[in-house]
Design an enzyme around this catalytic site. Structure first.
Site, mmCIF file in Angstrom:
data_model
loop_
_atom_site.group_PDB
_atom_site.id
_atom_site.type_symbol
_atom_site.label_atom_id
_atom_site.label_comp_id
_atom_site.label_asym_id
_atom_site.label_seq_id
_atom_site.Cartn_x
_atom_site.Cartn_y
_atom_site.Cartn_z
ATOM 1 N N CYS A 22 69.039 54.216 41.118
ATOM 2 C CA CYS A 22 69.531 54.839 42.344
ATOM 3 C C CYS A 22 70.697 54.005 42.861
ATOM 4 O O CYS A 22 70.580 52.789 43.026
ATOM 5 C CB CYS A 22 68.415 54.883 43.388
ATOM 6 N N CYS A 30 64.322 53.904 49.400
ATOM 7 C CA CYS A 30 64.628 53.906 47.975
ATOM 8 C C CYS A 30 63.427 53.474 47.136
ATOM 9 O O CYS A 30 62.752 52.496 47.449
ATOM 10 C CB CYS A 30 65.817 52.978 47.699
ATOM 11 N N HIS A 41 74.273 65.744 45.559
ATOM 12 C CA HIS A 41 75.590 66.062 46.124
ATOM 13 C C HIS A 41 75.783 65.385 47.472
ATOM 14 O O HIS A 41 74.925 65.457 48.348
ATOM 15 C CB HIS A 41 75.750 67.572 46.246
ATOM 16 N N CYS A 62 67.585 58.426 43.881
ATOM 17 C CA CYS A 62 66.154 58.612 43.609
ATOM 18 C C CYS A 62 65.654 59.765 44.493
ATOM 19 O O CYS A 62 66.340 60.204 45.430
ATOM 20 C CB CYS A 62 65.384 57.322 43.894
ATOM 21 N N CYS A 65 65.666 58.896 48.390
ATOM 22 C CA CYS A 65 67.008 58.857 48.986
ATOM 23 C C CYS A 65 67.615 60.258 49.023
ATOM 24 O O CYS A 65 68.263 60.641 50.005
ATOM 25 C CB CYS A 65 67.911 57.908 48.210
#
Length: 105
Positions: A22, A30, A41, A62, A65
């Site tokens: 990540c 996270c 995105h 990840c 997140c």
């Protein structure tokens, strides 16, 4: 006037996220990624009503997140500035990883 164009869609870019760390690394959320990493995105770059941004404006994130980034999980205790720092750093690191993965040696 900004002209709307078709968003960039790349199966290779989306698949490149598999097994990557990540790069967003939002503190307190996270899970380090790897098995849950996807191409998430960023909240800019052509997004709009019912429209995802370009695959070129995306981050290796990840699942946890990614949930914060897309607003599925509210991270009210994370200052907006910190969230944006994580997005911008993540975008830069993702682009560097993609560049390294696609380099012809």
């Amino acid at each position: 006037m900004i002209q709307k164009t078709e968003p960039v869609r790349s199966r290779k870019l989306r698949e490149s996220a598999r097994d990557q760390p990540c790069t967003m690394r939002l503190p307190g959320y996270c899970d380090s990624g790897g098995e849950t990493t996807v191409l998430a995105h960023a909240p800019f770059g052509g997004r709009g009503m019912a429209r995802k941004g370009d695959d070129s404006h995306a981050i290796y994130a990840c699942a946890r997140c990614h949930d914060v980034l897309d607003g599925r999980v509210k991270a009210e205790e994370v200052p907006r500035e910190e969230l944006w720092e994580c997005v911008i750093r993540g975008l830069a690191e993702t682009h560097e990883l993609i560049r390294m993965l696609t380099r012809d040696d």
